[in-house]
Motif scaffolding. Structure first.
Motif, PDB file in Angstrom:
ATOM      1  N   ASP A  58       9.810   4.499   2.460  1.00  0.00           N
ATOM      2  CA  ASP A  58       9.678   5.951   2.453  1.00  0.00           C
ATOM      3  C   ASP A  58       8.200   6.326   2.590  1.00  0.00           C
ATOM      4  OD1 ASP A  58       8.432   5.913  -0.124  1.00  0.00           O
ATOM      5  OD2 ASP A  58      10.367   6.133  -1.120  1.00  0.00           O
ATOM      6  N   ARG A  59       7.926   7.612   2.685  1.00  0.00           N
ATOM      7  CA  ARG A  59       6.559   8.096   2.926  1.00  0.00           C
ATOM      8  C   ARG A  59       5.589   7.619   1.848  1.00  0.00           C
ATOM      9  NH1 ARG A  59       5.954  14.203   4.107  1.00  0.00           N
ATOM     10  NH2 ARG A  59       6.348  13.477   6.209  1.00  0.00           N
ATOM     11  N   GLN A  60       5.971   7.695   0.593  1.00  0.00           N
ATOM     12  CA  GLN A  60       5.101   7.294  -0.507  1.00  0.00           C
ATOM     13  C   GLN A  60       4.806   5.783  -0.437  1.00  0.00           C
ATOM     14  OE1 GLN A  60       6.589   8.236  -4.393  1.00  0.00           O
ATOM     15  NE2 GLN A  60       4.761   7.515  -5.427  1.00  0.00           N
ATOM     16  N   GLN A  61       5.812   4.990  -0.145  1.00  0.00           N
ATOM     17  CA  GLN A  61       5.608   3.544  -0.032  1.00  0.00           C
ATOM     18  C   GLN A  61       4.687   3.210   1.134  1.00  0.00           C
ATOM     19  OE1 GLN A  61       9.801   2.736   0.230  1.00  0.00           O
ATOM     20  NE2 GLN A  61       9.825   1.764  -1.788  1.00  0.00           N
ATOM     21  N   ARG A  62       4.828   3.935   2.249  1.00  0.00           N
ATOM     22  CA  ARG A  62       3.954   3.692   3.403  1.00  0.00           C
ATOM     23  C   ARG A  62       2.509   4.050   3.079  1.00  0.00           C
ATOM     24  NH1 ARG A  62       8.251   6.230   6.039  1.00  0.00           N
ATOM     25  NH2 ARG A  62       6.967   8.035   6.493  1.00  0.00           N
ATOM     26  N   ARG A  63       2.299   5.135   2.332  1.00  0.00           N
ATOM     27  CA  ARG A  63       0.931   5.502   1.929  1.00  0.00           C
ATOM     28  C   ARG A  63       0.328   4.440   1.019  1.00  0.00           C
ATOM     29  NH1 ARG A  63       2.798  11.091   1.276  1.00  0.00           N
ATOM     30  NH2 ARG A  63       3.045  10.572  -0.897  1.00  0.00           N
ATOM     31  N   TRP A  64       1.127   3.958   0.064  1.00  0.00           N
ATOM     32  CA  TRP A  64       0.659   2.904  -0.826  1.00  0.00           C
ATOM     33  C   TRP A  64       0.308   1.653  -0.020  1.00  0.00           C
ATOM     34  CZ3 TRP A  64       2.677  -1.965  -1.725  1.00  0.00           C
ATOM     35  CH2 TRP A  64       2.067  -2.686  -2.759  1.00  0.00           C
ATOM     36  N   LEU A  65       1.179   1.261   0.894  1.00  0.00           N
ATOM     37  CA  LEU A  65       0.932   0.083   1.720  1.00  0.00           C
ATOM     38  C   LEU A  65      -0.311   0.276   2.578  1.00  0.00           C
ATOM     39  CD1 LEU A  65       1.744  -2.711   2.647  1.00  0.00           C
ATOM     40  CD2 LEU A  65       3.341  -1.642   4.264  1.00  0.00           C
ATOM     41  N   SER A  66      -0.529   1.465   3.068  1.00  0.00           N
ATOM     42  CA  SER A  66      -1.722   1.766   3.844  1.00  0.00           C
ATOM     43  C   SER A  66      -2.984   1.527   3.017  1.00  0.00           C
ATOM     44  CB  SER A  66      -1.667   3.212   4.337  1.00  0.00           C
ATOM     45  OG  SER A  66      -2.876   3.569   4.944  1.00  0.00           O
ATOM     46  N   GLN A  67      -2.954   1.919   1.755  1.00  0.00           N
ATOM     47  CA  GLN A  67      -4.095   1.688   0.876  1.00  0.00           C
ATOM     48  C   GLN A  67      -4.320   0.196   0.634  1.00  0.00           C
ATOM     49  OE1 GLN A  67      -2.967   4.021  -2.519  1.00  0.00           O
ATOM     50  NE2 GLN A  67      -3.715   5.934  -1.645  1.00  0.00           N
ATOM     51  N   VAL A  68      -3.246  -0.538   0.458  1.00  0.00           N
ATOM     52  CA  VAL A  68      -3.354  -1.983   0.249  1.00  0.00           C
ATOM     53  C   VAL A  68      -3.919  -2.651   1.498  1.00  0.00           C
ATOM     54  CG1 VAL A  68      -2.021  -4.104  -0.132  1.00  0.00           C
ATOM     55  CG2 VAL A  68      -1.522  -2.059  -1.478  1.00  0.00           C
ATOM     56  N   VAL A  69      -3.435  -2.249   2.664  1.00  0.00           N
ATOM     57  CA  VAL A  69      -3.932  -2.799   3.930  1.00  0.00           C
ATOM     58  C   VAL A  69      -5.420  -2.488   4.094  1.00  0.00           C
ATOM     59  CG1 VAL A  69      -3.783  -2.506   6.437  1.00  0.00           C
ATOM     60  CG2 VAL A  69      -1.703  -2.868   5.085  1.00  0.00           C
ATOM     61  N   THR A  70      -5.825  -1.289   3.719  1.00  0.00           N
ATOM     62  CA  THR A  70      -7.235  -0.908   3.810  1.00  0.00           C
ATOM     63  C   THR A  70      -8.086  -1.801   2.909  1.00  0.00           C
ATOM     64  OG1 THR A  70      -6.691   1.361   4.386  1.00  0.00           O
ATOM     65  CG2 THR A  70      -8.889   0.983   3.467  1.00  0.00           C
ATOM     66  N   GLN A  71      -7.627  -2.058   1.709  1.00  0.00           N
ATOM     67  CA  GLN A  71      -8.359  -2.952   0.795  1.00  0.00           C
ATOM     68  C   GLN A  71      -8.443  -4.363   1.368  1.00  0.00           C
ATOM     69  OE1 GLN A  71      -6.219  -2.602  -2.889  1.00  0.00           O
ATOM     70  NE2 GLN A  71      -7.257  -0.721  -3.483  1.00  0.00           N
ATOM     71  N   ALA A  72      -7.343  -4.840   1.928  1.00  0.00           N
ATOM     72  CA  ALA A  72      -7.347  -6.179   2.523  1.00  0.00           C
ATOM     73  C   ALA A  72      -8.316  -6.232   3.694  1.00  0.00           C
ATOM     74  CB  ALA A  72      -5.932  -6.570   2.962  1.00  0.00           C
ATOM     75  N   TRP A  73      -8.312  -5.186   4.513  1.00  0.00           N
ATOM     76  CA  TRP A  73      -9.207  -5.123   5.669  1.00  0.00           C
ATOM     77  C   TRP A  73     -10.658  -5.227   5.216  1.00  0.00           C
ATOM     78  CZ3 TRP A  73      -7.931  -4.348  10.894  1.00  0.00           C
ATOM     79  CH2 TRP A  73      -9.008  -4.128  11.742  1.00  0.00           C
ATOM     80  N   LYS A  74     -11.009  -4.466   4.195  1.00  0.00           N
ATOM     81  CA  LYS A  74     -12.394  -4.444   3.713  1.00  0.00           C
ATOM     82  C   LYS A  74     -12.797  -5.779   3.082  1.00  0.00           C
ATOM     83  CE  LYS A  74     -12.590   0.512   3.173  1.00  0.00           C
ATOM     84  NZ  LYS A  74     -12.689   1.663   2.271  1.00  0.00           N
ATOM     85  N   SER A  75     -11.826  -6.530   2.568  1.00  0.00           N
ATOM     86  CA  SER A  75     -12.153  -7.826   1.986  1.00  0.00           C
ATOM     87  C   SER A  75     -12.532  -8.861   3.047  1.00  0.00           C
ATOM     88  CB  SER A  75     -10.984  -8.344   1.145  1.00  0.00           C
ATOM     89  OG  SER A  75      -9.926  -8.811   1.951  1.00  0.00           O
ATOM     90  N   PHE A  76     -12.169  -8.608   4.309  1.00  0.00           N
ATOM     91  CA  PHE A  76     -12.534  -9.496   5.399  1.00  0.00           C
ATOM     92  C   PHE A  76     -13.946  -9.210   5.925  1.00  0.00           C
ATOM     93  CE2 PHE A  76      -8.072 -10.468   5.539  1.00  0.00           C
ATOM     94  CZ  PHE A  76      -8.021 -11.759   6.029  1.00  0.00           C
ATOM     95  N   ASP A  77     -14.535  -8.073   5.529  1.00  0.00           N
ATOM     96  CA  ASP A  77     -15.888  -7.717   5.992  1.00  0.00           C
ATOM     97  C   ASP A  77     -16.936  -8.610   5.368  1.00  0.00           C
ATOM     98  OD1 ASP A  77     -15.006  -5.738   7.698  1.00  0.00           O
ATOM     99  OD2 ASP A  77     -15.238  -4.149   6.219  1.00  0.00           O
TER     100      ASP A  77
END
Length: 77
Positions: A58-77
């Motif tokens: 659902d929309r809320q789960q997708r927003r949460w997942l988006s935040q998790v993906v963003t954190q994972a992305w930044k950990s690769f920097d």
């Protein structure tokens, strides 16, 4: 972590055979981020895909997942 970060779509797909737990989800997210970056896509590209309408999350789960993906992305920097 019991699962190495997958290096290919095939390795991610093979993880479907494993029981789902937090470590597996983290490994898959890290693998997806790694693959997307290697393909030259941006964080914005990936978050747009995550936030797109989907019958599984659902929309809320997708927003949460988006935040998790963003954190994972930044950990690769």
């Amino acid at each position: 972590m019991n699962y190495p970060i997958p290096d290919s779509p095939q390795e991610i797909y093979a993880l479907r055979q494993q029981p789902v737990d937090e470590e597996l989800v983290a490994a898959v997210i890290a693998g997806v981020v790694k693959l997307v970056r290697a393909q030259g896509q941006t964080l914005e590209d990936l978050t747009a895909q995550v936030l797109a309408d989907d019958p599984v999350l659902d929309r809320q789960q997708r927003r949460w997942l988006s935040q998790v993906v963003t954190q994972a992305w930044k950990s690769f920097d």
